[in-house]
Design an enzyme around this catalytic site. Structure first.
Site, PDB file in Angstrom:
ATOM      1  N   ASP A   1      37.621  28.092  36.208  1.00  0.00           N
ATOM      2  CA  ASP A   1      37.393  29.489  35.849  1.00  0.00           C
ATOM      3  C   ASP A   1      36.094  30.015  36.467  1.00  0.00           C
ATOM      4  OD1 ASP A   1      39.738  29.519  34.426  1.00  0.00           O
ATOM      5  OD2 ASP A   1      38.794  29.527  32.444  1.00  0.00           O
TER       6      ASP A   1
ATOM      7  N   GLU B   1      45.224  31.389  41.529  1.00  0.00           N
ATOM      8  CA  GLU B   1      44.046  31.315  42.399  1.00  0.00           C
ATOM      9  C   GLU B   1      44.214  32.173  43.654  1.00  0.00           C
ATOM     10  OE1 GLU B   1      46.649  27.751  43.549  1.00  0.00           O
ATOM     11  OE2 GLU B   1      46.179  28.860  41.730  1.00  0.00           O
TER      12      GLU B   1
END
Length: 196
Positions: free
Chosen positions: A70, A96
């Site tokens: 994260d 992502e």
């Protein structure tokens, strides 16, 4: 009434914002893509798309944990946000993957922006505090220019991204047809192949 109006504005903003990175989300990107295509068709200005994917992100998550993953997402979002112009549209597309619409920018300008982002990410120091270890974080990027068909536009950028992954990652690849057209018009210097 003012409180209700403000609450509705906040909800509207939240519905188009990615909760982690604070970038625009997939939904917002799709809406803006439709709008920018219409504008591009009306004005004749170029429109580019850059798709970026963090290399080996699953392995990073598996090895260092989702909190580190994260952190990487948030920092990359910040680096990208700093690199783009105000008129460009940046979104977390999913997982992502990030997407950028480069408005009023030819292929060479899109390549320059993608390379700038790629270099910033690869030159950044990525430290995992818990493991006392430096991470090697890179991104692969695929680029296409709009040529009259929305589905083909996204498909071509996506194909170029997969080609970048196939070429060993941490690189920028231009969709072959976008590159061919740009070279024919003299908009892209030299014959550098499909990757940069």
């Amino acid at each position: 009434n003012q409180q209700l109006q403000r609450a509705n504005e906040i909800l509207a903003q939240l519905s188009i914002t990615d909760g982690l990175t604070r970038l625009h989300n997939h939904r917002f990107f799709q809406d803006q893509l439709a709008r920018e295509i219409k504008r591009c068709e009306r004005t004749g200005e170029p429109l580019g798309m850059i798709l970026a994917d963090i290399d080996d992100f699953k392995q990073l998550n598996d090895r260092y944990g989702h909190a580190t993953g994260d952190e990487v997402l948030v920092r990359i979002a910040g680096l990208m946000n700093e690199a783009i112009r105000e008129s460009d549209i940046l979104a977390r597309y999913g997982g992502e993957e990030f997407a950028i619409l480069t408005t009023g920018t030819d292929l060479e300008g899109a390549v320059t922006l993608a390379e700038k982002i790629r270099m910033r990410v690869s030159n950044e120091t990525w430290l995992c505090a818990e493991e006392q270890e430096t991470l090697g974080v890179t991104v692969s990027m695929g680029i296409a220019v709009y040529r009259g068909e929305r589905k083909a536009f996204f498909r071509d950028a996506d194909r170029a991204l997969y080609e970048a992954k196939g070429q060993g990652k941490n690189c920028v690849v231009v969709d072959a047809e976008s590159q061919r057209i740009a070279q024919a018009r003299g908009l892209l210097a030299g014959d550098r192949g499909s990757s940069f």
